[in-house]
Structure formats: structure tokens, C-alpha cells
Enzyme design. Structure first.
Site, PDB file in Angstrom:
ATOM      1  N   LYS A  24       0.825  -1.220   0.000  1.00  0.00           N
ATOM      2  CA  LYS A  24       0.000   0.000   0.000  1.00  0.00           C
ATOM      3  C   LYS A  24       0.860   1.272   0.000  1.00  0.00           C
ATOM      4  O   LYS A  24       0.491   2.285  -0.582  1.00  0.00           O
ATOM      5  CB  LYS A  24      -0.909   0.017   1.227  1.00  0.00           C
ATOM      6  CG  LYS A  24      -1.979  -1.058   1.189  1.00  0.00           C
ATOM      7  CD  LYS A  24      -3.026  -0.834   2.283  1.00  0.00           C
ATOM      8  CE  LYS A  24      -4.185  -1.798   2.147  1.00  0.00           C
ATOM      9  NZ  LYS A  24      -3.807  -3.220   2.312  1.00  0.00           N
ATOM     10  N   LYS A  26       3.775   1.671  -1.433  1.00  0.00           N
ATOM     11  CA  LYS A  26       4.242   1.922  -2.808  1.00  0.00           C
ATOM     12  C   LYS A  26       3.134   2.603  -3.607  1.00  0.00           C
ATOM     13  O   LYS A  26       3.392   3.538  -4.365  1.00  0.00           O
ATOM     14  CB  LYS A  26       4.601   0.599  -3.502  1.00  0.00           C
ATOM     15  CG  LYS A  26       5.872  -0.081  -3.031  1.00  0.00           C
ATOM     16  CD  LYS A  26       6.110  -1.315  -3.890  1.00  0.00           C
ATOM     17  CE  LYS A  26       7.324  -2.121  -3.487  1.00  0.00           C
ATOM     18  NZ  LYS A  26       7.463  -3.357  -4.289  1.00  0.00           N
ATOM     19  N   ASP A  84       9.845  -3.458  -8.131  1.00  0.00           N
ATOM     20  CA  ASP A  84      10.618  -4.335  -7.266  1.00  0.00           C
ATOM     21  C   ASP A  84      11.769  -3.510  -6.713  1.00  0.00           C
ATOM     22  O   ASP A  84      12.479  -2.831  -7.463  1.00  0.00           O
ATOM     23  CB  ASP A  84      11.135  -5.585  -7.984  1.00  0.00           C
ATOM     24  CG  ASP A  84      11.429  -6.687  -6.969  1.00  0.00           C
ATOM     25  OD1 ASP A  84      10.466  -7.171  -6.340  1.00  0.00           O
ATOM     26  OD2 ASP A  84      12.605  -7.042  -6.775  1.00  0.00           O
ATOM     27  N   SER A  85      11.906  -3.542  -5.417  1.00  0.00           N
ATOM     28  CA  SER A  85      12.852  -2.627  -4.798  1.00  0.00           C
ATOM     29  C   SER A  85      13.482  -3.259  -3.568  1.00  0.00           C
ATOM     30  O   SER A  85      13.037  -4.307  -3.108  1.00  0.00           O
ATOM     31  CB  SER A  85      12.138  -1.325  -4.429  1.00  0.00           C
ATOM     32  OG  SER A  85      10.887  -1.587  -3.831  1.00  0.00           O
ATOM     33  N   TYR A 167      12.570   0.061   5.445  1.00  0.00           N
ATOM     34  CA  TYR A 167      13.882   0.414   6.002  1.00  0.00           C
ATOM     35  C   TYR A 167      14.100   1.929   6.107  1.00  0.00           C
ATOM     36  O   TYR A 167      15.198   2.365   6.459  1.00  0.00           O
ATOM     37  CB  TYR A 167      15.001  -0.202   5.147  1.00  0.00           C
ATOM     38  CG  TYR A 167      14.940  -1.720   5.077  1.00  0.00           C
ATOM     39  CD1 TYR A 167      15.409  -2.504   6.134  1.00  0.00           C
ATOM     40  CD2 TYR A 167      14.407  -2.375   3.969  1.00  0.00           C
ATOM     41  CE1 TYR A 167      15.363  -3.893   6.080  1.00  0.00           C
ATOM     42  CE2 TYR A 167      14.344  -3.766   3.905  1.00  0.00           C
ATOM     43  CZ  TYR A 167      14.823  -4.512   4.962  1.00  0.00           C
ATOM     44  OH  TYR A 167      14.757  -5.891   4.901  1.00  0.00           O
ATOM     45  N   ASP A 168      13.077   2.729   5.827  1.00  0.00           N
ATOM     46  CA  ASP A 168      13.241   4.191   5.847  1.00  0.00           C
ATOM     47  C   ASP A 168      13.857   4.727   7.148  1.00  0.00           C
ATOM     48  O   ASP A 168      14.723   5.609   7.094  1.00  0.00           O
ATOM     49  CB  ASP A 168      11.895   4.892   5.586  1.00  0.00           C
ATOM     50  CG  ASP A 168      11.502   4.854   4.118  1.00  0.00           C
ATOM     51  OD1 ASP A 168      12.364   4.568   3.270  1.00  0.00           O
ATOM     52  OD2 ASP A 168      10.323   5.125   3.807  1.00  0.00           O
ATOM     53  N   HIS A 193      14.783   6.411  -4.506  1.00  0.00           N
ATOM     54  CA  HIS A 193      14.999   5.452  -5.592  1.00  0.00           C
ATOM     55  C   HIS A 193      13.717   5.288  -6.423  1.00  0.00           C
ATOM     56  O   HIS A 193      13.740   5.273  -7.637  1.00  0.00           O
ATOM     57  CB  HIS A 193      15.424   4.121  -4.983  1.00  0.00           C
ATOM     58  CG  HIS A 193      14.528   3.660  -3.860  1.00  0.00           C
ATOM     59  ND1 HIS A 193      14.181   4.482  -2.817  1.00  0.00           N
ATOM     60  CD2 HIS A 193      13.867   2.494  -3.640  1.00  0.00           C
ATOM     61  CE1 HIS A 193      13.358   3.832  -2.004  1.00  0.00           C
ATOM     62  NE2 HIS A 193      13.155   2.627  -2.478  1.00  0.00           N
TER      63      HIS A 193
HETATM   64  P1  ITT Z   1       5.074  -6.100  -3.938  1.00  0.00           P
HETATM   65  O1  ITT Z   1       6.068  -7.176  -4.320  1.00  0.00           O
HETATM   66  O2  ITT Z   1       3.685  -6.605  -3.858  1.00  0.00           O
HETATM   67  O3  ITT Z   1       5.212  -4.873  -4.782  1.00  0.00           O
HETATM   68  P2  ITT Z   1       6.709  -5.929  -1.537  1.00  0.00           P
HETATM   69  O4  ITT Z   1       6.690  -5.045  -0.327  1.00  0.00           O
HETATM   70  O5  ITT Z   1       6.830  -7.419  -1.301  1.00  0.00           O
HETATM   71  O6  ITT Z   1       5.422  -5.603  -2.428  1.00  0.00           O
HETATM   72  P3  ITT Z   1       9.284  -5.986  -2.858  1.00  0.00           P
HETATM   73  O7  ITT Z   1       9.246  -7.441  -3.096  1.00  0.00           O
HETATM   74  O8  ITT Z   1       9.761  -5.090  -3.961  1.00  0.00           O
HETATM   75  O9  ITT Z   1       7.850  -5.418  -2.473  1.00  0.00           O
HETATM   76  O10 ITT Z   1      10.142  -5.719  -1.561  1.00  0.00           O
HETATM   77  C1  ITT Z   1      10.552  -4.437  -1.302  1.00  0.00           C
HETATM   78  C2  ITT Z   1      10.992  -4.330   0.146  1.00  0.00           C
HETATM   79  O11 ITT Z   1      12.141  -3.475   0.183  1.00  0.00           O
HETATM   80  C3  ITT Z   1       9.908  -3.635   0.961  1.00  0.00           C
HETATM   81  O12 ITT Z   1       9.011  -4.555   1.543  1.00  0.00           O
HETATM   82  C4  ITT Z   1      10.747  -2.861   1.969  1.00  0.00           C
HETATM   83  O13 ITT Z   1      11.122  -3.714   3.018  1.00  0.00           O
HETATM   84  C5  ITT Z   1      11.980  -2.485   1.157  1.00  0.00           C
HETATM   85  N1  ITT Z   1      11.767  -1.185   0.492  1.00  0.00           N
HETATM   86  C6  ITT Z   1      11.519  -0.949  -0.818  1.00  0.00           C
HETATM   87  N2  ITT Z   1      11.330   0.358  -1.047  1.00  0.00           N
HETATM   88  C7  ITT Z   1      11.453   0.962   0.151  1.00  0.00           C
HETATM   89  C8  ITT Z   1      11.334   2.292   0.567  1.00  0.00           C
HETATM   90  O14 ITT Z   1      11.008   3.256  -0.271  1.00  0.00           O
HETATM   91  N3  ITT Z   1      11.529   2.560   1.851  1.00  0.00           N
HETATM   92  C9  ITT Z   1      11.845   1.587   2.733  1.00  0.00           C
HETATM   93  N4  ITT Z   1      11.945   0.297   2.431  1.00  0.00           N
HETATM   94  C10 ITT Z   1      11.754  -0.018   1.133  1.00  0.00           C
END
Ligand code: ITT
Length: 210
Positions: A24, A26, A84-85, A167-168, A193
């Protein structure tokens, strides 16, 4: 004013794009960043009936993002945008990386994962880290495009700030003198990012010459 990408637009009134994510936070950041893209309407995954679950088994952000966007575009027949992040910590050899969402096992929440990283980083002076985000746009004709963004920072000694997610609170940005969790959404959307990747994704959607 901008000129919309005519290959994607094909004269349709509003192009519907499914946001292929269950996160949510994102969705909030993506919507806030792309608010000016008036020819596009972004729908959550929950607007689809029984969307397929995607197993993220890729070893790169791009592979996972591609799998998420392609699966949802194929299923819905609409354009899909995925994200994906993750966090890459230099002293931990790039970990948690593509495993960011489940680092330390399924039992941990965001605060637990932050504590784990801080424990692993105890006594380590090399604190450099970066956030990475890959956005994939997948279109109903089977074509796709990827956009990557990164944000450089350092791992703090303790969590700080109450905004954002993940991790913010342990990610400090020296140029701003704040952690990512001390930024408003507008500030995060100028520096993160995700903001960088979304800026490039917007260029793809808008097309050349906007
Ligand atoms: P979706 O796959 O459904 O998009 P997810 O949360 O599982 O949701 P990811 O597999 O891409 O998404 O994992 C990304 C993780 O990396 C996320 O759960 C955070 O722990 C971290 N992350 C990514 N972007 C971040 C941000 O902007 N700030 C802090 N942590 C972040």
C-alpha cells in the site's frame, strides 16, 4: 503540457494501468508522484478479481519486476506497472537486496528487520548503503520497458523518523541531513529510488518531446 506516448496511447481517452503491487505504501508514493499524468488512471491490484499470486524467485530486481508486471498484464489484458525494490548494504555484501521484503524470515515485521540490520551492522564503520527500485511497464501487446532508480545513503545507528515504510527509519541521506523516514512524501518523492525510477517511467508513458 506534454505529448503522450502515441505508441502506448493509440488515441484512447484514458489509459488504465494496473499497479501490480500488494504494498500500500508503494501505491501511495506512485500515485503521488504520477499525479500529473492526466491521461493515465492507476488502479490497485485489488480492482481485479482473484489476481494471480506472483512468486518472486528472480535473482535481480528487474527479473522480479518483470514477472510481476507481465503476469498481471497477461491476466487483465491491461497495461501493468510493477515495482521491485530493496536495500543494498555494502558491508553486508549487498544484502538484503532482492530479499528485502522477507529478510530474517517471514516472522519479522519492518521494525524487526530494521533491528536485525542494526544488529548485523554493530561495530561496523563502513555504513554505506543504497536503495534500488526497478519499475516495469508491461503492455497488453506483450512489450515492456524497465526504469531503474537508486538513492545513496548510510545505515544509521538507531531508527529515526515516523514516515515512510520498511527500512526508511535506518536509512540516512547525508545530503539532506535526515533519514528517509524523516521526509514528507513530497520530499521522499523528490529524492528516493522510487521517485527516480518513476520519473523515467513517466517519460516512457509520456513519450519523446513532451
Ligand atoms: P510487492 O512485491 O507486492 O510490490 P513488496 O513489499 O513485497 O510488495 P518488494 O518485493 O519489492 O515489495 O520488496 C521491497 C521491500 O524493500 C519492501 O518490503 C521494503 O522492506 C523495502 N523497500 C523498498 N522500497 C522501500 C522504501 O522506499 N523505503 C523503505 N523500504 C523499502
Amino acid at each position: 503540457m506534454y505529448q503522450i506516448n502515441s505508441i502506448i496511447y493509440k488515441g484512447k481517452g484514458i489509459v488504465k494501468v494496473i499497479l501490480a503491487t500488494n504494498n500500500k505504501n508503494k501505491i501511495i508514493e506512485i500515485r503521488n508522484k504520477l499525479i500529473d499524468l492526466h491521461h493515465f488512471e492507476f488502479f490497485p491490484l485489488s480492482s481485479l478479481k482473484n489476481p494471480p499470486e506472483v512468486i518472486e524467485d528472480g535473482d535481480t530486481f528487474e527479473k522480479n519486476a518483470l514477472k510481476k508486471a507481465m503476469t498481471i498484464s497477461d491476466y487483465s489484458g491491461m497495461a501493468a506497472m510493477s515495482d521491485d525494490s530493496g536495500l543494498e548494504v555494502r558491508a553486508l555484501g549487498g544484502k538484503p537486496g532482492v530479499y528485502s521484503a522477507r529478510y530474517g524470515g517471514e516472522g519479522l515485521d519492518d521494525a524487526g528487520r530494521n533491528s536485525l540490520i542494526l544488529r548485523e551492522m554493530r561495530g561496523i564503520e563502513e555504513r554505506r548503503a543504497r536503495f534500488v527500485c526497478v519499475i516495469v511497464l508491461a503492455f497488453p501487446d506483450g512489450t515492456w520497458k524497465a526504469a531503474e532508480g537508486t538513492c545513496e545513503g548510510e545505515i544509521t545507528r538507531e531508527p529515526r523518523g515516523g514516515m515512510g515504510f520498511g527500512y526508511d527509519p535506518i536509512f540516512y541521506i547525508p545530503a539532506l541531513g535526515k533519514t528517509m523516514a524523516e521526509l514528507t512524501i513530497e520530499e521522499k518523492n523528490r529524492h528516493s529510488h522510487r521517485a527516480m525510477a518513476l520519473g523515467k517511467a513517466a517519460e516512457i508513458l509520456m513519450g519523446p518531446g513532451h
